[in-house]
Scaffold this motif. Structure first.
Motif, PDB file in Angstrom:
ATOM      1  N   GLU A 160       0.827  -1.208   0.000  1.00 32.89           N
ATOM      2  CA  GLU A 160       0.000   0.000   0.000  1.00 32.89           C
ATOM      3  C   GLU A 160       0.861   1.257   0.000  1.00 32.89           C
ATOM      4  O   GLU A 160       0.464   2.288  -0.579  1.00 32.89           O
ATOM      5  CB  GLU A 160      -0.955  -0.017   1.202  1.00 32.89           C
ATOM      6  CG  GLU A 160      -2.065  -1.065   1.059  1.00 32.89           C
ATOM      7  CD  GLU A 160      -3.028  -1.090   2.229  1.00 32.89           C
ATOM      8  OE1 GLU A 160      -2.790  -0.351   3.216  1.00 32.89           O
ATOM      9  OE2 GLU A 160      -4.028  -1.834   2.167  1.00 32.89           O
ATOM     10  N   LYS A 161       2.039   1.192   0.609  1.00 31.15           N
ATOM     11  CA  LYS A 161       2.971   2.329   0.535  1.00 31.15           C
ATOM     12  C   LYS A 161       3.388   2.559  -0.916  1.00 31.15           C
ATOM     13  O   LYS A 161       3.457   3.703  -1.395  1.00 31.15           O
ATOM     14  CB  LYS A 161       4.200   2.051   1.400  1.00 31.15           C
ATOM     15  CG  LYS A 161       3.984   2.176   2.905  1.00 31.15           C
ATOM     16  CD  LYS A 161       5.313   2.002   3.614  1.00 31.15           C
ATOM     17  CE  LYS A 161       5.194   2.170   5.120  1.00 31.15           C
ATOM     18  NZ  LYS A 161       4.649   0.975   5.765  1.00 31.15           N
ATOM     19  N   LEU A 162       3.681   1.471  -1.639  1.00 31.35           N
ATOM     20  CA  LEU A 162       4.098   1.610  -3.032  1.00 31.35           C
ATOM     21  C   LEU A 162       2.962   2.161  -3.901  1.00 31.35           C
ATOM     22  O   LEU A 162       3.213   2.909  -4.859  1.00 31.35           O
ATOM     23  CB  LEU A 162       4.571   0.264  -3.573  1.00 31.35           C
ATOM     24  CG  LEU A 162       5.840  -0.317  -2.923  1.00 31.35           C
ATOM     25  CD1 LEU A 162       6.261  -1.602  -3.640  1.00 31.35           C
ATOM     26  CD2 LEU A 162       6.983   0.695  -2.931  1.00 31.35           C
ATOM     27  N   SER A 190       6.269   7.705   6.511  1.00 29.28           N
ATOM     28  CA  SER A 190       7.293   6.966   5.779  1.00 29.28           C
ATOM     29  C   SER A 190       7.864   7.831   4.670  1.00 29.28           C
ATOM     30  O   SER A 190       7.262   8.854   4.270  1.00 29.28           O
ATOM     31  CB  SER A 190       6.713   5.682   5.175  1.00 29.28           C
ATOM     32  OG  SER A 190       6.347   4.765   6.188  1.00 29.28           O
ATOM     33  N   LYS A 191       9.014   7.387   4.156  1.00 24.76           N
ATOM     34  CA  LYS A 191       9.636   8.083   3.047  1.00 24.76           C
ATOM     35  C   LYS A 191      10.212   7.048   2.095  1.00 24.76           C
ATOM     36  O   LYS A 191      10.806   6.057   2.524  1.00 24.76           O
ATOM     37  CB  LYS A 191      10.733   9.016   3.537  1.00 24.76           C
ATOM     38  CG  LYS A 191      11.326   9.877   2.425  1.00 24.76           C
ATOM     39  CD  LYS A 191      12.293  10.906   2.986  1.00 24.76           C
ATOM     40  CE  LYS A 191      12.819  11.795   1.873  1.00 24.76           C
ATOM     41  NZ  LYS A 191      13.740  12.847   2.370  1.00 24.76           N
ATOM     42  N   ALA A 192      10.016   7.289   0.800  1.00 22.29           N
ATOM     43  CA  ALA A 192      10.501   6.340  -0.211  1.00 22.29           C
ATOM     44  C   ALA A 192      11.363   7.059  -1.225  1.00 22.29           C
ATOM     45  O   ALA A 192      11.117   8.222  -1.573  1.00 22.29           O
ATOM     46  CB  ALA A 192       9.313   5.675  -0.901  1.00 22.29           C
ATOM     47  N   THR A 193      12.388   6.328  -1.695  1.00 18.01           N
ATOM     48  CA  THR A 193      13.219   6.806  -2.795  1.00 18.01           C
ATOM     49  C   THR A 193      13.133   5.748  -3.896  1.00 18.01           C
ATOM     50  O   THR A 193      13.537   4.597  -3.680  1.00 18.01           O
ATOM     51  CB  THR A 193      14.679   6.988  -2.356  1.00 18.01           C
ATOM     52  OG1 THR A 193      14.738   7.900  -1.260  1.00 18.01           O
ATOM     53  CG2 THR A 193      15.521   7.526  -3.507  1.00 18.01           C
ATOM     54  N   VAL A 194      12.597   6.145  -5.055  1.00 16.43           N
ATOM     55  CA  VAL A 194      12.361   5.170  -6.119  1.00 16.43           C
ATOM     56  C   VAL A 194      12.762   5.763  -7.470  1.00 16.43           C
ATOM     57  O   VAL A 194      12.942   6.971  -7.621  1.00 16.43           O
ATOM     58  CB  VAL A 194      10.872   4.744  -6.164  1.00 16.43           C
ATOM     59  CG1 VAL A 194      10.429   4.128  -4.849  1.00 16.43           C
ATOM     60  CG2 VAL A 194       9.980   5.926  -6.523  1.00 16.43           C
ATOM     61  N   SER A 195      12.869   4.880  -8.446  1.00 12.93           N
ATOM     62  CA  SER A 195      13.077   5.288  -9.831  1.00 12.93           C
ATOM     63  C   SER A 195      12.358   4.296 -10.729  1.00 12.93           C
ATOM     64  O   SER A 195      11.906   3.234 -10.264  1.00 12.93           O
ATOM     65  CB  SER A 195      14.584   5.347 -10.170  1.00 12.93           C
ATOM     66  OG  SER A 195      15.158   4.055 -10.029  1.00 12.93           O
ATOM     67  N   LEU A 208       5.321  10.037   2.844  1.00 15.36           N
ATOM     68  CA  LEU A 208       3.979   9.467   3.010  1.00 15.36           C
ATOM     69  C   LEU A 208       3.489   9.663   4.438  1.00 15.36           C
ATOM     70  O   LEU A 208       4.292   9.792   5.376  1.00 15.36           O
ATOM     71  CB  LEU A 208       4.008   7.966   2.682  1.00 15.36           C
ATOM     72  CG  LEU A 208       4.590   7.559   1.331  1.00 15.36           C
ATOM     73  CD1 LEU A 208       4.677   6.035   1.237  1.00 15.36           C
ATOM     74  CD2 LEU A 208       3.758   8.122   0.195  1.00 15.36           C
ATOM     75  N   GLU A 209       2.170   9.653   4.549  1.00 17.20           N
ATOM     76  CA  GLU A 209       1.552   9.775   5.867  1.00 17.20           C
ATOM     77  C   GLU A 209       0.311   8.886   5.909  1.00 17.20           C
ATOM     78  O   GLU A 209      -0.467   8.819   4.958  1.00 17.20           O
ATOM     79  CB  GLU A 209       1.168  11.238   6.128  1.00 17.20           C
ATOM     80  CG  GLU A 209       0.612  11.499   7.526  1.00 17.20           C
ATOM     81  CD  GLU A 209       0.328  12.978   7.731  1.00 17.20           C
ATOM     82  OE1 GLU A 209       1.128  13.648   8.409  1.00 17.20           O
ATOM     83  OE2 GLU A 209      -0.687  13.454   7.183  1.00 17.20           O
ATOM     84  N   TRP A 210       0.126   8.191   7.046  1.00 21.01           N
ATOM     85  CA  TRP A 210      -1.014   7.290   7.209  1.00 21.01           C
ATOM     86  C   TRP A 210      -2.246   8.096   7.648  1.00 21.01           C
ATOM     87  O   TRP A 210      -2.177   8.940   8.544  1.00 21.01           O
ATOM     88  CB  TRP A 210      -0.713   6.221   8.250  1.00 21.01           C
ATOM     89  CG  TRP A 210      -1.893   5.340   8.576  1.00 21.01           C
ATOM     90  CD1 TRP A 210      -2.730   5.439   9.644  1.00 21.01           C
ATOM     91  CD2 TRP A 210      -2.371   4.231   7.810  1.00 21.01           C
ATOM     92  NE1 TRP A 210      -3.700   4.484   9.607  1.00 21.01           N
ATOM     93  CE2 TRP A 210      -3.504   3.714   8.485  1.00 21.01           C
ATOM     94  CE3 TRP A 210      -1.963   3.625   6.623  1.00 21.01           C
ATOM     95  CZ2 TRP A 210      -4.226   2.621   8.013  1.00 21.01           C
ATOM     96  CZ3 TRP A 210      -2.682   2.532   6.167  1.00 21.01           C
ATOM     97  CH2 TRP A 210      -3.800   2.047   6.860  1.00 21.01           C
ATOM     98  N   VAL A 211      -3.365   7.812   7.000  1.00 22.43           N
ATOM     99  CA  VAL A 211      -4.648   8.426   7.359  1.00 22.43           C
ATOM    100  C   VAL A 211      -5.564   7.315   7.858  1.00 22.43           C
ATOM    101  O   VAL A 211      -5.807   6.347   7.130  1.00 22.43           O
ATOM    102  CB  VAL A 211      -5.305   9.141   6.157  1.00 22.43           C
ATOM    103  CG1 VAL A 211      -6.644   9.758   6.576  1.00 22.43           C
ATOM    104  CG2 VAL A 211      -4.370  10.209   5.603  1.00 22.43           C
ATOM    105  N   GLY A 215      -5.911   4.826   4.557  1.00 24.24           N
ATOM    106  CA  GLY A 215      -4.668   4.352   3.983  1.00 24.24           C
ATOM    107  C   GLY A 215      -3.609   5.427   3.859  1.00 24.24           C
ATOM    108  O   GLY A 215      -3.729   6.533   4.390  1.00 24.24           O
ATOM    109  N   TRP A 216      -2.532   5.063   3.120  1.00 22.32           N
ATOM    110  CA  TRP A 216      -1.403   5.959   2.954  1.00 22.32           C
ATOM    111  C   TRP A 216      -1.699   7.027   1.879  1.00 22.32           C
ATOM    112  O   TRP A 216      -2.390   6.774   0.906  1.00 22.32           O
ATOM    113  CB  TRP A 216      -0.150   5.177   2.530  1.00 22.32           C
ATOM    114  CG  TRP A 216       0.404   4.320   3.629  1.00 22.32           C
ATOM    115  CD1 TRP A 216       0.186   2.991   3.814  1.00 22.32           C
ATOM    116  CD2 TRP A 216       1.248   4.740   4.694  1.00 22.32           C
ATOM    117  NE1 TRP A 216       0.830   2.522   4.940  1.00 22.32           N
ATOM    118  CE2 TRP A 216       1.500   3.607   5.507  1.00 22.32           C
ATOM    119  CE3 TRP A 216       1.831   5.944   5.077  1.00 22.32           C
ATOM    120  CZ2 TRP A 216       2.306   3.638   6.627  1.00 22.32           C
ATOM    121  CZ3 TRP A 216       2.626   5.996   6.203  1.00 22.32           C
ATOM    122  CH2 TRP A 216       2.852   4.862   6.972  1.00 22.32           C
TER     123      TRP A 216
END
Length: 224
Positions: A160-162, A190-195, A208-211, A215-216
């Motif tokens: 769900e974060k993704l 949370s924090k994500a680093t993607v490419s 990201l932040e949970w509600v 959900g995120w």
């Protein structure tokens, strides 16, 4: 002398009788006149005129009082009618204002919804949206305030974060290279680093932040 004396007395009595009879006749005549006036003419003309004037004055007063009462009643009815009309107009005005406010609120909600839909529609598949706004992506997890963030790859919370990251980058998790996904200053952040796979080395940094129960959701995004 004797004959003359008797004659004089008789003559004197006759005169007295005539005078008395005349007086009695006058008295009877006066009485008859008075009786006739009483029976045939009733009250005197002056009294009759006075009584007529009093009756006319009384009738005039009654008509005047009746007219004043009627005017007062009409004025009272008019005031009541104006008051009722004013209250009705005020109520109608209040109802119209309330209906207009409700209509405006509904229109604003519809406009906001349309704006969000337009913004989401403008984001083409595979095209990043770094400006937002972003909405929670929904969740299949237990809808409670005791949400526990998970960083186990392949877990429900991880996936769900993704999905929340996808709402920013525009490409799905299977096309995503996750360089880092971890905490960001709190249990519900949370924090994500993607490419993107096979495209270039552009990296996206998404916070990201949970509600609760939704959900995120992404709260900020940058790229390098």
């Amino acid at each position: 002398m004797g004959v003359r004396s008797r004659y004089g007395d008789r003559h004197s009595k006759r005169k007295q009788n005539i005078v008395l009879n005349s007086l009695i006749g006058i008295v009877l005549a006066v009485i008859l006149v008075l009786v006739a006036n009483i029976f045939f003419f009733g009250d005197s003309p002056e009294q009759t005129v006075s009584q007529d004037q009093q009756t006319a004055q009384s009738d005039t007063n009654e008509e005047s009082n009746s007219s004043e009462d009627a005017v007062t009643s009409d004025e009272a009815d008019s005031e009541d009618s104006e008051s009722n009309n004013s209250k009705s107009a005020d109520q109608d005005s209040t109802d119209e204002e309330s209906a207009e406010e409700d209509k405006t609120k509904e229109e604003n909600k519809d406009k906001e919804k349309e704006d969000k839909e337009d913004e989401q529609a403008e984001q083409k598949p595979g095209e990043p949206n770094l400006e937002g706004p972003w909405e929670p992506v929904g969740t299949s997890q237990s809808k409670s305030e005791n949400h526990a963030s998970s960083y186990d790859k392949g877990s429900v919370d991880w996936n769900e974060k993704l999905r929340a990251v996808e709402s920013v980058t525009g490409f799905p998790p299977e096309d995503m290279v996750v360089h880092w996904l971890g905490g960001n200053g709190g249990p519900q952040k949370s924090k994500a680093t993607v490419s993107q796979k096979g495209v270039n080395d552009t990296k996206y940094y998404v916070e990201l932040e949970w509600v609760d129960e939704k959900g995120w959701k992404a709260v900020s995004a940058t790229k390098k």
